[in-house]
Design an enzyme around this catalytic site. Sequence first.
Site, mmCIF file in Angstrom:
data_model
loop_
_atom_site.group_PDB
_atom_site.id
_atom_site.type_symbol
_atom_site.label_atom_id
_atom_site.label_comp_id
_atom_site.label_asym_id
_atom_site.label_seq_id
_atom_site.Cartn_x
_atom_site.Cartn_y
_atom_site.Cartn_z
ATOM 1 N N GLU A 237 -41.151 -84.221 -31.337
ATOM 2 C CA GLU A 237 -40.149 -83.425 -30.608
ATOM 3 C C GLU A 237 -39.303 -84.336 -29.717
ATOM 4 O O GLU A 237 -38.085 -84.150 -29.595
ATOM 5 C CB GLU A 237 -40.842 -82.370 -29.734
ATOM 6 C CG GLU A 237 -41.620 -81.333 -30.508
ATOM 7 C CD GLU A 237 -43.075 -81.720 -30.759
ATOM 8 O OE1 GLU A 237 -43.373 -82.930 -30.915
ATOM 9 O OE2 GLU A 237 -43.914 -80.810 -30.793
ATOM 10 N N CYS B 114 -46.865 -80.259 -27.445
ATOM 11 C CA CYS B 114 -47.734 -80.601 -26.312
ATOM 12 C C CYS B 114 -47.033 -80.206 -25.004
ATOM 13 O O CYS B 114 -45.837 -79.909 -24.978
ATOM 14 C CB CYS B 114 -48.068 -82.093 -26.328
ATOM 15 S SG CYS B 114 -46.726 -83.157 -25.753
HETATM 16 N N1 THU Z 1 -47.892 -84.917 -31.755
HETATM 17 C C1 THU Z 1 -46.576 -84.656 -31.936
HETATM 18 O O1 THU Z 1 -45.802 -85.528 -32.349
HETATM 19 N N2 THU Z 1 -46.111 -83.409 -31.650
HETATM 20 C C2 THU Z 1 -46.911 -82.359 -31.304
HETATM 21 O O2 THU Z 1 -46.406 -81.255 -31.146
HETATM 22 C C3 THU Z 1 -48.351 -82.552 -31.147
HETATM 23 C C4 THU Z 1 -48.829 -83.961 -31.215
HETATM 24 C C5 THU Z 1 -48.400 -86.247 -32.136
HETATM 25 C C6 THU Z 1 -48.750 -87.181 -31.025
HETATM 26 C C7 THU Z 1 -49.740 -88.109 -31.691
HETATM 27 O O3 THU Z 1 -49.027 -89.134 -32.386
HETATM 28 C C8 THU Z 1 -50.428 -87.242 -32.725
HETATM 29 O O4 THU Z 1 -49.580 -86.104 -32.899
HETATM 30 C C9 THU Z 1 -51.799 -86.786 -32.311
HETATM 31 O O5 THU Z 1 -51.796 -86.247 -31.040
#
Ligand code: THU
Length: 138
Positions: A56, A87
Amino acid sequence: MDLIDQMFAAAREAQSQAYAPYSRFRVGAALASANGKIFAGCNVENAALPNGTCAETAAIAAMIASGERRIHAILVFGQGDLLVTPCGGCRQRIREFADEETRIHVAGPAGVRASFTLAELLPHSFGPDHLGAGGANQ
Ligand code: THU
């Protein structure tokens, strides 16, 4: 193709480019800006783990770099059985350029699984108005 389909296709493509060698959890995101353009991003992890960035965040950065300032809607494309909602940090990053009614779609390979408003995911949020600075309007 309608806007959700465009966001879905862009997020799926971005997810396929994710750099996630540590979590092996690949995420793509695509947003539609106020003027209907699509901006996508993926998560980019780092051996120094806290330096990894979310999908995001990358999509928002692409929108800002192009000169736009408003998110009309955003779609997150994740993997696994659970809904991959943004997150906490990314909810706040979305908040900076969106409003309470902005739609956040949560998708997996089979399509959109759930849709929320920003207010549902980040109620009673703190935003640019609190600083009286106009935020994205500047
Ligand atoms: N992650 C995202 O890119 N977006 C989300 O909405 C949730 C988590 C990524 C961060 C990290 O690289 C991996 O997912 C595991 O947390």
